[in-house]
Design an enzyme around this catalytic site. Sequence first.
Site, PDB file in Angstrom:
ATOM      1  CE1 TYR A   1      21.899  15.126 -21.069  1.00 42.78           C
ATOM      2  CE2 TYR A   1      20.596  16.256 -22.520  1.00 42.78           C
ATOM      3  CZ  TYR A   1      21.385  16.118 -21.563  1.00 42.78           C
ATOM      4  OH  TYR A   1      21.931  17.303 -20.891  1.00 42.78           O
ATOM      5  CB  SER A   2      22.448   7.623 -25.422  1.00 43.64           C
ATOM      6  OG  SER A   2      23.751   8.119 -25.891  1.00 43.64           O
TER       7      SER A   2
ATOM      8  CB  CYS B   1      28.486   4.506 -25.620  1.00 48.75           C
ATOM      9  SG  CYS B   1      27.281   5.983 -25.829  1.00 48.75           S
TER      10      CYS B   1
ATOM     11  CD  GLU C   1      25.724   8.486 -29.821  1.00 50.57           C
ATOM     12  OE1 GLU C   1      25.556   8.592 -31.375  1.00 50.57           O
ATOM     13  OE2 GLU C   1      25.083   7.941 -29.080  1.00 50.57           O
TER      14      GLU C   1
ATOM     15  CE1 TYR D   1      28.030  11.610 -22.586  1.00 49.21           C
ATOM     16  CE2 TYR D   1      27.642   9.847 -24.487  1.00 49.21           C
ATOM     17  CZ  TYR D   1      27.431  10.323 -23.210  1.00 49.21           C
ATOM     18  OH  TYR D   1      27.080   9.292 -22.336  1.00 49.21           O
TER      19      TYR D   1
HETATM   20  P1  FAD Z   1      26.308  22.951 -20.161  1.00 46.79           P
HETATM   21  O1  FAD Z   1      25.503  23.969 -19.821  1.00 46.79           O
HETATM   22  O2  FAD Z   1      26.318  22.723 -21.754  1.00 46.79           O
HETATM   23  O3  FAD Z   1      27.748  23.195 -19.617  1.00 46.79           O
HETATM   24  C1  FAD Z   1      28.834  22.247 -20.005  1.00 46.79           C
HETATM   25  C2  FAD Z   1      29.887  22.302 -19.252  1.00 46.79           C
HETATM   26  O4  FAD Z   1      30.497  23.413 -18.948  1.00 46.79           O
HETATM   27  C3  FAD Z   1      29.361  21.877 -17.663  1.00 46.79           C
HETATM   28  O5  FAD Z   1      30.315  20.835 -17.361  1.00 46.79           O
HETATM   29  C4  FAD Z   1      29.381  23.034 -16.837  1.00 46.79           C
HETATM   30  O6  FAD Z   1      29.654  22.796 -15.525  1.00 46.79           O
HETATM   31  C5  FAD Z   1      30.566  23.787 -17.311  1.00 46.79           C
HETATM   32  N1  FAD Z   1      30.544  25.492 -17.457  1.00 46.79           N
HETATM   33  C6  FAD Z   1      29.452  26.095 -17.371  1.00 46.79           C
HETATM   34  N2  FAD Z   1      29.513  27.485 -17.078  1.00 46.79           N
HETATM   35  C7  FAD Z   1      31.080  27.596 -16.917  1.00 46.79           C
HETATM   36  C8  FAD Z   1      31.980  28.461 -16.959  1.00 46.79           C
HETATM   37  N3  FAD Z   1      31.532  29.843 -16.811  1.00 46.79           N
HETATM   38  N4  FAD Z   1      33.149  28.280 -16.892  1.00 46.79           N
HETATM   39  C9  FAD Z   1      33.666  26.910 -16.814  1.00 46.79           C
HETATM   40  N5  FAD Z   1      32.834  25.949 -16.902  1.00 46.79           N
HETATM   41  C10 FAD Z   1      31.575  26.130 -17.288  1.00 46.79           C
HETATM   42  N6  FAD Z   1      24.930  13.267 -21.308  1.00 46.79           N
HETATM   43  C11 FAD Z   1      24.577  12.432 -20.416  1.00 46.79           C
HETATM   44  O7  FAD Z   1      24.457  12.744 -19.097  1.00 46.79           O
HETATM   45  N7  FAD Z   1      23.909  11.131 -20.836  1.00 46.79           N
HETATM   46  C12 FAD Z   1      23.898  10.729 -22.067  1.00 46.79           C
HETATM   47  O8  FAD Z   1      23.400   9.659 -22.272  1.00 46.79           O
HETATM   48  C13 FAD Z   1      24.456  11.459 -22.887  1.00 46.79           C
HETATM   49  N8  FAD Z   1      24.347  11.162 -24.279  1.00 46.79           N
HETATM   50  C14 FAD Z   1      25.089  12.116 -25.261  1.00 46.79           C
HETATM   51  C15 FAD Z   1      25.031  11.667 -26.594  1.00 46.79           C
HETATM   52  C16 FAD Z   1      25.537  12.373 -27.726  1.00 46.79           C
HETATM   53  C17 FAD Z   1      25.538  11.800 -28.824  1.00 46.79           C
HETATM   54  C18 FAD Z   1      26.145  13.494 -27.177  1.00 46.79           C
HETATM   55  C19 FAD Z   1      27.067  14.709 -28.257  1.00 46.79           C
HETATM   56  C20 FAD Z   1      26.273  14.040 -26.012  1.00 46.79           C
HETATM   57  C21 FAD Z   1      25.641  13.166 -24.845  1.00 46.79           C
HETATM   58  N9  FAD Z   1      25.547  13.735 -23.387  1.00 46.79           N
HETATM   59  C22 FAD Z   1      25.152  12.940 -22.673  1.00 46.79           C
HETATM   60  C23 FAD Z   1      26.111  15.063 -22.993  1.00 46.79           C
HETATM   61  C24 FAD Z   1      25.009  15.855 -23.102  1.00 46.79           C
HETATM   62  O9  FAD Z   1      24.602  16.335 -24.265  1.00 46.79           O
HETATM   63  C25 FAD Z   1      25.373  17.455 -22.523  1.00 46.79           C
HETATM   64  O10 FAD Z   1      26.415  17.891 -23.031  1.00 46.79           O
HETATM   65  C26 FAD Z   1      25.677  17.406 -21.013  1.00 46.79           C
HETATM   66  O11 FAD Z   1      24.464  16.914 -20.252  1.00 46.79           O
HETATM   67  C27 FAD Z   1      26.182  18.707 -20.368  1.00 46.79           C
HETATM   68  O12 FAD Z   1      25.046  19.793 -20.639  1.00 46.79           O
HETATM   69  P2  FAD Z   1      24.892  20.979 -19.739  1.00 46.79           P
HETATM   70  O13 FAD Z   1      23.789  21.719 -20.398  1.00 46.79           O
HETATM   71  O14 FAD Z   1      24.143  20.183 -18.404  1.00 46.79           O
HETATM   72  O15 FAD Z   1      25.913  21.697 -19.694  1.00 46.79           O
END
Ligand code: FAD
Length: 378
Positions: free
Chosen positions: A155-156, A336, A376, A378
Amino acid sequence: MAHIAVSNKVSVVVPVGGDSARRKSVFKTHNISFGDKSWAPVLALDLKSRNTSWRNQNIVCMSVQQVGRSKAAVSPLELDDARDPPLNIYKPKEPYTATIVSVERLVGPKAPGETCHIVIDHGGNVPYWEGQSYGVIPPGENPKKPGTPHNVRLYSIASTRYGDSFDGKTASLCVRRAVYYDPETGREDSSKNGICSNFLCNSKPGDKVKITGPAGKTMLLPEDDPNVTHIMIATGTGVAPYRGYLRRMFMESVPKFKFGGLAWLFLGVANTDSLLYDDEFSKYLHDYPDQFRYDKVLSREEKNKSGGKMYVQDKIEEYSDEIFKLLDSGAHIYFCGLKGMMPGIQETLKRVAERRGESWTEKLSKLKKNKQWHVEVY
Ligand code: FAD
Ligand code: A2P
């Protein structure tokens, strides 16, 4: 110099609908010492928060408004002494256990989706620079590798190195809850919602959170020239690093960083209710009209010239001549947010370059070589 210390937990319960116990508005300020005379915190009601069905969230207006243009004193100033940014002080195998200070919903009822501002207390143990990210390890087991923790999510960081309390002890994140909609029914299937974003948006003050980092160098502010131009393009939560930059430029009094350049923010969100940190940005526009430009792009309320959704790339095209001139004179450009915006942006910039009789391939490689191009997504 008068210092005003503001108590760090001012809670006001405001009924905003039927269930007033659950739907409360909480206005928080932090311990802030203000440099110079005329700062005063103004607690403001976020009118967006009326008539909503919130998910057990505190509803908050992020604004701590200044009276006049004086800046906030920050400490410890040693955070500005290092020549290189801190990197990966805490790794996934040995994360730092931090504490949630607050979780605040940032968007109004008509926003499609939910985005929260989350302040994390790291006790000064996980310092970072503006533009870096933290990793978060959500509690529980990785379903793909039973017996092991979840993978780290990045997360940024949305605050400056001094944090929202200006004391170097907190970091703020801007997190969008990843909601899963069943493609057949169109309904939310919360069993498939994002693990980490749900954990963060559901967390409560006092909860523990495992963090890693800080990570990333591509979005660091180039600090060698305080008069340079920064063109910042964001979709949604991509605004996070820019909030940090802009607080450093316009809100904080940092002896080693006196910003004399131009900062130009393009923020693409779905609609007015989805705007993030709009109060802060509007305040800079009011106070620093010669140094700050702020273009909001509302995809679901505005149309581009072909009648389609208005996206950040459409706005960039509108200002392309100015942007190209600024880039030619050394401006830094940052992107971003959604990965999906980059092809559209590249196409737009290529089209503009061709119209100007320039080669985009050459221009891009020059921008990259000069370290003016920061991405950046994602
Ligand atoms: P996950 O559990 O990893 O799931 C990912 C997606 O898959 C979700 O949409 C979920 O609904 C879907 N999913 C889950 N299960 C299933 C299934 N069975 N079938 C289909 N789909 C499914 N995010 C921000 O909000 N703010 C930021 O500032 C931010 N900065 C970032 C900076 C960088 C450098 C990077 C790489 C990413 C950033 N992100 C940011 C994204 C963040 O890292 C996460 O990827 C994001 O919050 C999703 O993670 P999660 O664990 O909630 O979802
Ligand atoms: P939309 O969802 O209307 O298609 P938010 O997090 O508030 O939804 O903000 C993300 C913004 O990015 C939205 O306005 C979204 O528009 C927009 N967006 C979606 N896809 C792209 C894309 N390919 N290029 C630029 N902006 C995009």
